[in-house]
Design a protein around this motif. Structure first.
Motif, PDB file in Angstrom:
ATOM      1  N   GLY A   1      -8.421  -1.302 -10.427  1.00 60.95           N
ATOM      2  CA  GLY A   1      -7.629  -1.555  -9.346  1.00 60.95           C
ATOM      3  C   GLY A   1      -8.009  -0.948  -8.185  1.00 60.95           C
ATOM      4  O   GLY A   1      -8.369  -1.486  -7.117  1.00 60.95           O
ATOM      5  N   SER A   2      -8.456   0.505  -8.398  1.00 63.01           N
ATOM      6  CA  SER A   2      -8.862   1.234  -7.239  1.00 63.01           C
ATOM      7  C   SER A   2     -10.080   0.844  -6.904  1.00 63.01           C
ATOM      8  O   SER A   2     -10.637   0.640  -5.614  1.00 63.01           O
ATOM      9  N   ILE A   3     -11.011   0.331  -7.603  1.00 65.00           N
ATOM     10  CA  ILE A   3     -12.527  -0.224  -7.064  1.00 65.00           C
ATOM     11  C   ILE A   3     -12.344  -1.383  -6.363  1.00 65.00           C
ATOM     12  O   ILE A   3     -12.814  -1.525  -5.313  1.00 65.00           O
ATOM     13  N   LEU A   4     -11.287  -2.122  -6.876  1.00 62.16           N
ATOM     14  CA  LEU A   4     -11.300  -3.543  -6.102  1.00 62.16           C
ATOM     15  C   LEU A   4     -10.692  -3.323  -4.647  1.00 62.16           C
ATOM     16  O   LEU A   4     -10.866  -4.061  -3.720  1.00 62.16           O
ATOM     17  N   SER A   5      -9.637  -2.217  -4.550  1.00 62.48           N
ATOM     18  CA  SER A   5      -8.944  -1.882  -3.513  1.00 62.48           C
ATOM     19  C   SER A   5      -9.842  -1.277  -2.390  1.00 62.48           C
ATOM     20  O   SER A   5      -9.809  -1.467  -1.188  1.00 62.48           O
ATOM     21  N   ASP A   6     -10.870  -0.531  -2.804  1.00 63.95           N
ATOM     22  CA  ASP A   6     -11.799   0.184  -2.109  1.00 63.95           C
ATOM     23  C   ASP A   6     -12.855  -0.885  -1.699  1.00 63.95           C
ATOM     24  O   ASP A   6     -13.575  -1.061  -0.337  1.00 63.95           O
ATOM     25  N   ARG A   7     -13.226  -1.857  -2.183  1.00 66.35           N
ATOM     26  CA  ARG A   7     -14.302  -2.834  -2.036  1.00 66.35           C
ATOM     27  C   ARG A   7     -13.723  -4.084  -1.130  1.00 66.35           C
ATOM     28  O   ARG A   7     -14.713  -4.794  -0.462  1.00 66.35           O
TER      29      ARG A   7
ATOM     30  N   VAL B   1      -6.049 -12.230  -3.016  1.00 63.79           N
ATOM     31  CA  VAL B   1      -6.302 -12.546  -4.494  1.00 63.79           C
ATOM     32  C   VAL B   1      -4.763 -11.740  -5.016  1.00 63.79           C
ATOM     33  O   VAL B   1      -5.152 -11.350  -6.314  1.00 63.79           O
ATOM     34  N   GLU B   2      -3.992 -11.355  -4.003  1.00 64.04           N
ATOM     35  CA  GLU B   2      -3.056 -10.782  -4.617  1.00 64.04           C
ATOM     36  C   GLU B   2      -2.942  -9.586  -5.514  1.00 64.04           C
ATOM     37  O   GLU B   2      -2.610  -9.206  -6.700  1.00 64.04           O
ATOM     38  N   LEU B   3      -3.799  -8.727  -4.860  1.00 64.21           N
ATOM     39  CA  LEU B   3      -4.152  -7.368  -5.488  1.00 64.21           C
ATOM     40  C   LEU B   3      -2.999  -6.490  -5.676  1.00 64.21           C
ATOM     41  O   LEU B   3      -2.639  -5.828  -6.603  1.00 64.21           O
ATOM     42  N   PRO B   4      -2.006  -6.496  -4.324  1.00 62.02           N
ATOM     43  CA  PRO B   4      -0.704  -5.685  -4.631  1.00 62.02           C
ATOM     44  C   PRO B   4       0.053  -6.172  -5.771  1.00 62.02           C
ATOM     45  O   PRO B   4       0.638  -5.204  -6.326  1.00 62.02           O
ATOM     46  N   GLN B   5       0.335  -7.344  -6.101  1.00 60.12           N
ATOM     47  CA  GLN B   5       0.810  -7.701  -7.145  1.00 60.12           C
ATOM     48  C   GLN B   5       0.450  -7.223  -8.435  1.00 60.12           C
ATOM     49  O   GLN B   5       1.325  -6.773  -9.452  1.00 60.12           O
ATOM     50  N   LEU B   6      -0.891  -7.366  -8.607  1.00 65.02           N
ATOM     51  CA  LEU B   6      -1.654  -6.789  -9.761  1.00 65.02           C
ATOM     52  C   LEU B   6      -1.238  -5.235  -9.855  1.00 65.02           C
ATOM     53  O   LEU B   6      -1.014  -4.994 -11.021  1.00 65.02           O
TER      54      LEU B   6
ATOM     55  N   LEU C   1     -12.499   7.965  -8.924  1.00 63.32           N
ATOM     56  CA  LEU C   1     -12.353   7.463  -7.746  1.00 63.32           C
ATOM     57  C   LEU C   1     -12.738   5.939  -7.863  1.00 63.32           C
ATOM     58  O   LEU C   1     -13.712   5.571  -8.890  1.00 63.32           O
ATOM     59  N   GLY C   2     -12.403   5.116  -7.042  1.00 61.56           N
ATOM     60  CA  GLY C   2     -12.988   3.668  -6.904  1.00 61.56           C
ATOM     61  C   GLY C   2     -14.292   3.468  -6.503  1.00 61.56           C
ATOM     62  O   GLY C   2     -14.742   2.571  -7.103  1.00 61.56           O
ATOM     63  N   ASP C   3     -15.020   4.385  -6.005  1.00 58.09           N
ATOM     64  CA  ASP C   3     -16.308   4.233  -5.788  1.00 58.09           C
ATOM     65  C   ASP C   3     -17.294   5.270  -7.078  1.00 58.09           C
ATOM     66  O   ASP C   3     -18.308   4.928  -6.681  1.00 58.09           O
ATOM     67  N   GLY C   4     -16.482   5.548  -8.016  1.00 58.43           N
ATOM     68  CA  GLY C   4     -17.404   5.880  -8.908  1.00 58.43           C
ATOM     69  C   GLY C   4     -17.263   7.391  -9.051  1.00 58.43           C
ATOM     70  O   GLY C   4     -17.938   8.146  -9.845  1.00 58.43           O
TER      71      GLY C   4
END
Length: 712
Positions: A343-349, A358-363, A682-685
């Motif tokens: 989820g952090s990776i998607l949020s960063d990208r 894509v309803e990321l907050p709901q996920l 972190l989201g970027d690895g």
């Protein structure tokens, strides 16, 4: 001979469940016996101990652990007499039962490991004496009466029992209760029991249940063999018989149901109360007028069975629960951690608009709900760790001759099971240290103007994302001169070292340090407080010591609430990123010119709404970019709350984001570092270190413990 489960995973699993239930039963029994030793001898407490030992006995017989079965049976007999009021639960009886509990624990451990059963002959002899004397010490034989002096003629009076003259044949009267001739009271029990078809194939032994019911006074009234197939179709590993057993009305329904604790849930178990005693012959016409006036016992039984009706619901409760291996929960929690990282990776990208699309907050919200539910499954009340202390304290009091009163606070505080399992040893060593070194003898306390009884206060509370466990005593406190001299003698510090009171107090946690003059089974080897510190730091926690000479000492363990996931604030120092737990954050401040003031070469304060708060530069604490000192106006000050120092300002370069992060232990991969609570991906690895705020700002000399140039 124990049931062999070699090569049979099913039997291994069943026997594993039995030993898990043994552990739970031992915990209940220990808690109940400790309560009895403290004066709580209510019927519920005694019945709880009896049920725990009874369940252990029933399971041990089913699996063939005969030594465990024999001892638990004798122990159960004593508890049954105590429960019935025949043996008074006084201090002497409770002390013997506590000793029997220790032997029972050793028997369970031996059965589980396949080792040699403990020597229990002496304890069995004590239990048998309790049963024989009904808890009372054997009364000494009366001293022979002094002979009366002879009269003037030389005659001496002789005592004669005139009762023996009433019957020239020497017959002795025998008391007979008419109740014994009236048969069973009305309202007996009828039990129909049909084992599961696969009971014997799974290692069950139905006949043991029948024997247990017979021991309670039951009689087999009928054996239904209608389901028995022809010989050619008969499977010797299946069960076809249904028994009907009659039991007297004096047996409690709960005791009958306990006989079926280890019976498969798909077995036939039908327990009913009958208006007349089961299997009783029709009454003869002559005694009818005598039996008719006996409604009171039946009415009393009905009244006791009505409150028991709601208790029938908990009997179905085990069908609504399931035992799960802790490793499976750990695996599920790890998968949730990976989900958080993704989820952090998607949020960063993804851009904010794409995240909404894509309803990321709901996920993220659903992920958090799953995480909270899994964490609630792992959460256990800290009472499980505290329950061991009273018994240990009694043993220490007996060994040292000291008098101690235990006060417990916050037993319902919940903590992750992984943390709970690892604080047992630190807690044991802190209690031992408090009794052996802290609490004075009754004579010393009275001479110092204190009460003869010392007090140990054991408390737990949640503060933010940490559990604070404290052991405090009102003893003599730490003799810092003696501690310093011992440390110099053992070569732990140099003779010319300049140490603060806090640093001297912390010397007692050094490996090999002890002020005990002699080695005993309580202390003297120098491993106690060292174990406390190393174990707590391995959990990502810390130990704090506070002592006032003559008033007492307190040991505080600050432990993480969870070892898995936390809400964090991503902050940047130069080109490195750190995670600051949100549970410590109060507010953030963008300083203006003159708001930060230097009060000495090594300390600064920040003015905030008319008050001055101490401030630390994180870059200096970690020795990062020391040559590039930023102006306060170009930085951000985060006001954090410490359990020790209160509100403190922590200056960082910038705040990047807020994230849920998965905690990765430094202990597992490197070693514990004071001021760091772990690391995360972190989201970027990239890897970021998680700050332990309390440990970071509590000591002005922290930077001498920190390695230089820690990369993030």
């Amino acid at each position: 001979m124990p049931v062999s489960a070699a090569g049979d995973d099913g039997l291994d699993e069943i026997q594993g469940i039995f030993f898990e239930e043994c552990a739970e039963g031992l915990a209940v029994a220990e808690q109940g016996l400790s309560a009895m030793a403290g004066g709580q001898v209510s019927a519920d407490v005694i019945a709880g101990v009896f049920r725990a030992v009874h369940s252990i006995k029933g399971g041990s017989g089913a699996f063939g652990h005969m030594a465990l079965l024999a001892f638990s049976h004798r122990f159960e007999n004593v508890l049954d007499e105590v429960r019935g009021g025949a043996i008074p639960p006084d201090a002497a009886v409770t002390g013997i039962m506590l000793g029997a509990f220790d032997i029972l624990s050793d028997h369970v451990a031996a059965a589980q490991s396949g080792g040699t059963p403990p020597a229990d002959a002496a304890m069995l002899e004590q239990l048998d004496k309790l049963l024989a004397n009904k808890g009372a010490a054997a009364e000494p034989a009366p001293a022979p009466a002094e002979p009366a002096p002879a009269d003037e003629f030389g005659f001496a009076p002789v005592a004669v029992d005139l009762d023996i003259l009433d019957d020239p044949f020497g017959f002795e009267p025998v008391a007979i209760s008419l109740d014994d001739l009236a048969g069973e009271p009305a309202g007996g029990w009828t039990v129909r029991f049909g084992p599961s078809r696969d009971a014997m194939a799974n290692g069950g032994e139905p006949i043991l249940v029948i024997r247990e019911l017979e021991r309670m006074g039951g009689q087999i009234l009928d054996a239904d063999l209608s389901a028995l197939p022809p010989l050619r179709d008969l499977d010797p590993e299946e069960s076809y018989c249904v028994w009907t057993i009659g039991l007297p009305a004096t047996i409690d329904e709960a005791d009958i149901r306990e006989c079926f604790d280890f019976v498969a849930p798909d077995s036939l178990i039908d327990i009913r109360r009958q208006e007349t005693a089961p299997g009783a012959a029709p009454p003869k016409p002559e005694p009818v007028p005598e039996i008719a006036p006996l409604p009171a016992p039946a009415l009393r039984v009905v009244e006791t069975s009505e409150p028991a009706a709601p208790e029938a619901r908990p009997a179905d409760a085990p069908q609504q629960t399931i035992r799960v291996d802790l490793s499976k929960l750990d695996q599920l929690l790890n998968l949730i951690g990976e989900l958080v990282i993704q989820g952090s990776i998607l949020s960063d990208r993804l851009a904010p608009a794409d995240q909404e699309r894509v309803e990321l907050p709901q996920l993220a919200r659903l992920t958090r709900q799953i995480q909270d539910n899994v964490m609630s499954l792992r959460a256990q009340p800290i009472r499980q760790a505290f329950s061991r202390v009273p018994r240990m304290l009694r043993d220490l009091m007996a060994a040292t001759g000291k008098q101690v009163v235990l006060e417990t606070i916050g037993e319902t505080t919940e903590v992750d099971k992984g943390v709970l399992e690892k604080i047992g040893d630190p807690l044991t060593h802190m209690i031992r240290n408090a009794v052996d070194h802290g609490i004075e003898s009754p004579e010393e306390r009275l001479a110092a103007g204190k009460s003869a009884e010392g007090t140990i206060r054991l408390s737990a509370e949640q503060k933010g994302a940490r559990i604070i466990v404290r052991v405090a005593d009102d003893g003599r406190g730490i003799d810092r001169a003696r501690v310093r001299a011992k440390a110099i003698e053992k070569g732990i510090v140099s003779p010319d070292a300049v140490l603060s009171d806090e640093e001297i107090d912390n010397l007692i946690c050094a490996p090999g340090f002890s002020t005990a003059e002699t080695i005993s089974n309580i202390s003297g080897r120098g491993v106690g407080m060292d174990v406390v510190r190393s174990n707590v730091e391995a959990l990502g926690g810390r130990v704090e010591i506070h002592s006032v000479p003559g008033e007492g000492t307190s040991f505080t363990m600050a432990l993480p609430l969870t070892l898995a996931i936390l809400d964090g604030m991503i902050v940047r120092l130069a080109d490195q990123r750190f995670v600051l737990p949100l549970s410590n954050v109060v507010e953030t401040v963008q300083p203006v010119a003159g708001q930060v003031k230097r009060v000495s070469p090594g300390s600064e304060v920040i003015e905030l709404r008319g008050a001055y708060l101490p401030m630390r530069r994180a870059s200096e604490l970690f020795a990062i970019a020391e040559h590039q000192r930023r102006a306060p106006e170009e930085s951000v000050v985060i006001i954090v709350e410490s359990g020790v120092s209160g509100l403190v300002g922590l200056m960082i370069d910038t705040i990047e984001n807020r994230r849920e992060v998965v905690i990765k232990s430094l202990e597992d991969n490197l070693y514990p570092i004071r001021g760091l609570g772990g690391a995360t991906i972190l989201g970027d690895g990239s890897i970021a270190l998680i700050l332990d705020i309390d440990a970071l700002i509590v000591s002005p000399g922290f930077n001498k413990f920190a390695p230089k140039g820690m990369a993030a």
